[in-house]
Scaffold this motif. Structure first.
Motif, PDB file in Angstrom:
ATOM      1  N   UNK A  41       0.819  -1.276  -0.131  1.00  0.00           N
ATOM      2  CA  UNK A  41       0.128  -0.020   0.078  1.00  0.00           C
ATOM      3  C   UNK A  41       0.886   1.073  -0.003  1.00  0.00           C
ATOM      4  N   UNK A  42       0.599   2.221  -0.848  1.00  0.00           N
ATOM      5  CA  UNK A  42       1.294   3.468  -0.890  1.00  0.00           C
ATOM      6  C   UNK A  42       1.207   4.200   0.354  1.00  0.00           C
ATOM      7  N   UNK A  43       1.956   5.158   0.388  1.00  0.00           N
ATOM      8  CA  UNK A  43       1.951   6.041   1.558  1.00  0.00           C
ATOM      9  C   UNK A  43       2.332   5.442   2.889  1.00  0.00           C
ATOM     10  N   UNK A  44       2.815   4.231   3.011  1.00  0.00           N
ATOM     11  CA  UNK A  44       3.149   3.784   4.439  1.00  0.00           C
ATOM     12  C   UNK A  44       4.512   3.240   4.406  1.00  0.00           C
ATOM     13  N   UNK A  45       5.234   3.104   5.496  1.00  0.00           N
ATOM     14  CA  UNK A  45       6.678   2.484   5.321  1.00  0.00           C
ATOM     15  C   UNK A  45       6.392   1.095   5.370  1.00  0.00           C
ATOM     16  N   UNK A  46       7.612   0.513   4.798  1.00  0.00           N
ATOM     17  CA  UNK A  46       7.483  -1.035   4.407  1.00  0.00           C
ATOM     18  C   UNK A  46       8.257  -1.755   5.554  1.00  0.00           C
ATOM     19  N   UNK A  53       1.522  13.694   0.949  1.00  0.00           N
ATOM     20  CA  UNK A  53       2.434  14.733   1.003  1.00  0.00           C
ATOM     21  C   UNK A  53       2.458  15.045   2.450  1.00  0.00           C
ATOM     22  N   UNK A  54       1.231  15.008   3.263  1.00  0.00           N
ATOM     23  CA  UNK A  54       1.483  15.489   4.862  1.00  0.00           C
ATOM     24  C   UNK A  54       1.147  14.126   5.484  1.00  0.00           C
ATOM     25  N   UNK A  55       2.095  13.482   6.170  1.00  0.00           N
ATOM     26  CA  UNK A  55       1.794  12.135   6.958  1.00  0.00           C
ATOM     27  C   UNK A  55       1.191  12.489   8.172  1.00  0.00           C
ATOM     28  N   UNK A  56       1.399  13.896   8.554  1.00  0.00           N
ATOM     29  CA  UNK A  56       0.622  14.105   9.929  1.00  0.00           C
ATOM     30  C   UNK A  56      -0.785  14.361   9.772  1.00  0.00           C
ATOM     31  N   UNK A  57      -1.582  14.398   8.789  1.00  0.00           N
ATOM     32  CA  UNK A  57      -2.897  14.199   8.397  1.00  0.00           C
ATOM     33  C   UNK A  57      -3.494  13.281   8.874  1.00  0.00           C
ATOM     34  N   UNK A  58      -4.667  13.624  10.101  1.00  0.00           N
ATOM     35  CA  UNK A  58      -5.113  12.416  10.635  1.00  0.00           C
ATOM     36  C   UNK A  58      -5.842  11.339   9.567  1.00  0.00           C
ATOM     37  N   UNK A  80      -8.489  20.009  14.493  1.00  0.00           N
ATOM     38  CA  UNK A  80      -7.386  20.966  14.376  1.00  0.00           C
ATOM     39  C   UNK A  80      -6.687  20.970  12.919  1.00  0.00           C
ATOM     40  N   UNK A  81      -5.463  21.362  13.121  1.00  0.00           N
ATOM     41  CA  UNK A  81      -5.263  21.823  11.766  1.00  0.00           C
ATOM     42  C   UNK A  81      -4.598  20.571  10.870  1.00  0.00           C
ATOM     43  N   UNK A  82      -4.231  19.379  11.432  1.00  0.00           N
ATOM     44  CA  UNK A  82      -3.830  18.501  10.704  1.00  0.00           C
ATOM     45  C   UNK A  82      -4.998  17.353  10.676  1.00  0.00           C
ATOM     46  N   UNK A  83      -6.272  17.856  11.217  1.00  0.00           N
ATOM     47  CA  UNK A  83      -7.671  17.187  10.910  1.00  0.00           C
ATOM     48  C   UNK A  83      -8.229  17.492   9.661  1.00  0.00           C
ATOM     49  N   UNK A  84      -9.577  17.846   9.742  1.00  0.00           N
ATOM     50  CA  UNK A  84     -10.405  18.052   8.681  1.00  0.00           C
ATOM     51  C   UNK A  84     -10.119  19.038   7.667  1.00  0.00           C
ATOM     52  N   UNK A  85      -9.359  20.231   8.388  1.00  0.00           N
ATOM     53  CA  UNK A  85      -8.978  21.227   7.524  1.00  0.00           C
ATOM     54  C   UNK A  85      -7.568  20.852   6.675  1.00  0.00           C
TER      55      UNK A  85
END
Ligand code: SF4
Ligand code: FES
Length: 254
Positions: free
Chosen positions: A94-99, A165-170, A199-204
């Motif tokens: 799966x993309x976007x995850x560490x292997x 692009x922003x792994x902090x995104x919930x 919060x900023x890394x949540x829905x916004x």
């Protein structure tokens, strides 16, 4: 007559040992009722027992078999070989995850995000068991039911360019599950949960690409949960001038 075969190109990678991932080609028998997971199991059982990947139920329930199949997020127990004929079929983690190894990804980031949104019923005061269940009408159940169908397969994270692009995104599934409990008439945890979603890394963080809802194998609509949580967050901002939190929660559940 020679047995019909199809080629699988499968990612092989041992972090810390290999310089980078590579694709290894395997010829597997073609059967029209086989899914990609059957082909991986054939490789594991009959060709190369060192291949690493996760699976369990083989019926779209356990959520562990998600992979990129020809670049598209799929549950491999639901991806038929016949849909990718004549091949080859490229199977990647799966993309976007560490292997962790080969097709196995690390779940740590997702599990931490899931925990943060408190996906369980929160009561301000539990009533004694002897007083019976918390009852709910069919209409109250319908409000959140589709969001409760999530199996935590993480396909939506692999398809989400914002998370890439922003792994902090919930991220889609955790927000959808938090939203699901906010909608539950038995829950009283809105004021603990919503600030995390908002919060900023949540829905916004979401730019409403909408791929999360397109790829979901369970018909969940995380994109809708995110947009509706944005609306709820905006209403909170206005209502914070007029009502205390308790009044806000009652207004939300009516
Ligand atoms: S929302 Fe859908 S795609 Fe995302 S984790 Fe849940 S079931 Fe999987
Ligand atoms: S093996 Fe369980 S969902 Fe695919």
């Amino acid at each position: 007559m020679a047995e019909e075969t199809i080629t699988l190109e499968v990612t092989r990678y041992r972090p810390g040992h290999d310089r980078e991932p590579r694709l290894q080609a395997f010829q597997v028998p073609y059967r029209k009722d086989w899914v990609v997971l059957d082909a991986l199991n054939y490789i594991k059982d009959c060709v190369d027992g060192t291949l690493a990947y996760r699976w369990s139920c083989r019926m779209g329930v356990c959520a562990s078999c998600g992979k990129m199949v020809n670049g598209v997020t799929k549950l491999t127990c639901a991806a038929f070989l016949r849909d990718s004929r004549p091949g080859p079929i490229r199977v990647e983690p799966l993309a976007n995850f560490p292997v962790v190894r080969d097709l196995v990804i690390s779940l740590d980031d997702f599990m931490e995000k899931l925990r943060r949104v408190k996906p369980w019923i929160i009561r301000e005061k539990e009533k004694p068991v002897a007083e019976g269940e918390y009852l709910q009408t069919p209409a109250q159940l319908d409000l959140y039911k589709q969001f409760s169908m999530c199996i935590n397969c993480m396909l939506c994270y692999a398809a989400c360019p914002v998370y890439g692009l922003h792994p902090a995104f919930i991220g889609p599934a955790a927000i959808a599950l938090g939203y699901r409990y906010n909608l539950d008439s038995r829950d009283e945890g809105y004021r603990l949960r919503q600030p995390i979603l908002a919060e900023a890394v949540g829905v916004w963080e979401c730019t409403f690409v909408g791929e999360c809802s397109v790829v979901c194998p369970k018909g969940v609509d995380p994109a809708a949960a995110i947009q509706r949580s944005k609306v709820a967050g905006t209403k909170d901002w206005f209502l914070s001038f007029l009502l205390p939190w308790g009044g806000r929660q009652k207004a939300e559940k009516r």
